[in-house]
Motif scaffolding. Sequence first.
Motif, PDB file in Angstrom:
ATOM      1  N   HIS A 162       0.836  -1.202   0.000  1.00  0.00           N
ATOM      2  CA  HIS A 162       0.000   0.000   0.000  1.00  0.00           C
ATOM      3  C   HIS A 162       0.869   1.251   0.000  1.00  0.00           C
ATOM      4  O   HIS A 162       0.588   2.214  -0.735  1.00  0.00           O
ATOM      5  CB  HIS A 162      -0.902   0.001   1.227  1.00  0.00           C
ATOM      6  N   ASN A 165       2.349   1.726  -3.418  1.00  0.00           N
ATOM      7  CA  ASN A 165       1.348   2.249  -4.345  1.00  0.00           C
ATOM      8  C   ASN A 165       1.118   3.744  -4.127  1.00  0.00           C
ATOM      9  O   ASN A 165       0.949   4.508  -5.080  1.00  0.00           O
ATOM     10  CB  ASN A 165       0.022   1.499  -4.176  1.00  0.00           C
ATOM     11  N   ALA A 166       1.113   4.144  -2.853  1.00  0.00           N
ATOM     12  CA  ALA A 166       0.922   5.559  -2.536  1.00  0.00           C
ATOM     13  C   ALA A 166       2.083   6.392  -3.070  1.00  0.00           C
ATOM     14  O   ALA A 166       1.882   7.510  -3.573  1.00  0.00           O
ATOM     15  CB  ALA A 166       0.785   5.743  -1.027  1.00  0.00           C
ATOM     16  N   GLY A 169       1.653   6.822  -6.662  1.00  0.00           N
ATOM     17  CA  GLY A 169       0.604   7.804  -6.889  1.00  0.00           C
ATOM     18  C   GLY A 169       1.104   9.231  -6.769  1.00  0.00           C
ATOM     19  O   GLY A 169       0.682  10.113  -7.521  1.00  0.00           O
ATOM     20  N   ARG A 170       2.017   9.445  -5.819  1.00  0.00           N
ATOM     21  CA  ARG A 170       2.557  10.805  -5.646  1.00  0.00           C
ATOM     22  C   ARG A 170       3.423  11.221  -6.818  1.00  0.00           C
ATOM     23  O   ARG A 170       3.623  12.420  -7.060  1.00  0.00           O
ATOM     24  CB  ARG A 170       3.361  10.880  -4.346  1.00  0.00           C
ATOM     25  N   ASP A 177      -5.161  11.906  -9.483  1.00  0.00           N
ATOM     26  CA  ASP A 177      -5.334  11.464  -8.106  1.00  0.00           C
ATOM     27  C   ASP A 177      -5.584   9.963  -8.067  1.00  0.00           C
ATOM     28  O   ASP A 177      -5.634   9.292  -9.109  1.00  0.00           O
ATOM     29  CB  ASP A 177      -6.465  12.226  -7.421  1.00  0.00           C
ATOM     30  N   ARG A 178      -5.763   9.446  -6.866  1.00  0.00           N
ATOM     31  CA  ARG A 178      -5.940   8.007  -6.707  1.00  0.00           C
ATOM     32  C   ARG A 178      -7.164   7.511  -7.476  1.00  0.00           C
ATOM     33  O   ARG A 178      -7.121   6.478  -8.150  1.00  0.00           O
ATOM     34  CB  ARG A 178      -6.098   7.667  -5.211  1.00  0.00           C
ATOM     35  N   TYR A 181      -6.590   7.406 -11.260  1.00  0.00           N
ATOM     36  CA  TYR A 181      -5.629   6.352 -11.596  1.00  0.00           C
ATOM     37  C   TYR A 181      -6.297   4.978 -11.533  1.00  0.00           C
ATOM     38  O   TYR A 181      -6.163   4.166 -12.462  1.00  0.00           O
ATOM     39  CB  TYR A 181      -4.444   6.405 -10.637  1.00  0.00           C
ATOM     40  N   LEU A 182      -7.040   4.710 -10.432  1.00  0.00           N
ATOM     41  CA  LEU A 182      -7.713   3.420 -10.312  1.00  0.00           C
ATOM     42  C   LEU A 182      -8.778   3.252 -11.396  1.00  0.00           C
ATOM     43  O   LEU A 182      -9.008   2.138 -11.883  1.00  0.00           O
ATOM     44  CB  LEU A 182      -8.358   3.291  -8.926  1.00  0.00           C
ATOM     45  N   ASP A 212      -8.754   1.029   0.620  1.00  0.00           N
ATOM     46  CA  ASP A 212      -7.511   0.336   0.968  1.00  0.00           C
ATOM     47  C   ASP A 212      -7.547  -0.243   2.373  1.00  0.00           C
ATOM     48  O   ASP A 212      -7.116  -1.381   2.608  1.00  0.00           O
ATOM     49  CB  ASP A 212      -6.312   1.280   0.825  1.00  0.00           C
TER      50      ASP A 212
END
Length: 236
Positions: A162, A165-166, A169-170, A177-178, A181-182, A212
Amino acid sequence: MAARTGRSPRRTESLSRERIVEAAVELLDSVGEGGLTFRALTERLATGPGAIYWHVANKGELLGAATEGVVAEAVAVKPGSADAPREEIRAVAFGLFDAIAEHPWLATQLSAQLSRSPLGMVTPRIFESIGRQVRALGVPEDGWFAATSALMHYILGAAGQHAANAAIGRDLGPGVDRGSYLDSVSTAWAQLDPDEYSFTRAVAGRLREHDDREQFLAGVDFILTGITSRGATATG
């Protein structure tokens, strides 16, 4: 003339091992492992390197102490009732999950500590915090080690993934944003070949909507259900 009493209380506190480790954690959080140098530490603490070396021999020891300090706080769950070991395991799991998310360097250090320094305090501290509750669940003694190991490896692995993944993402850049992206990944999964990826296509929508923390806890619960079911079978 009054006798000198040495360092003032504030100065003594600033040069204690606890304050040095606290400052190291602050540096790790802000600039990462590469930015944690004794020079940067002396500047943050407004002291000389000798005062730091008095408490900490080298960077490796400092990283170990920082990791141990964060982990100790993360797993410090207040004792509950005798019939609540499952909830306490969840609390430990979330404590580690949140700590790894909050401290981007922690996942790497935990991996290093667990594989290279099993005699240090980090591994037994995590193992003890989970294992006591596994024992309280009524798991037969011959299953304690396997059950505790399964929980520990899942918790650290899932929390570490996790955090990774974060971090990705940054780095995606502004405007991504998350959620977006998802959504893009979910859309790509839904368009996979239906014969080769029938299952992945079927759950593509879940990827877009999942939380999450809820997913993480579901994994903990799956393992706990298996542990308690096997224990009940063994003792039945």
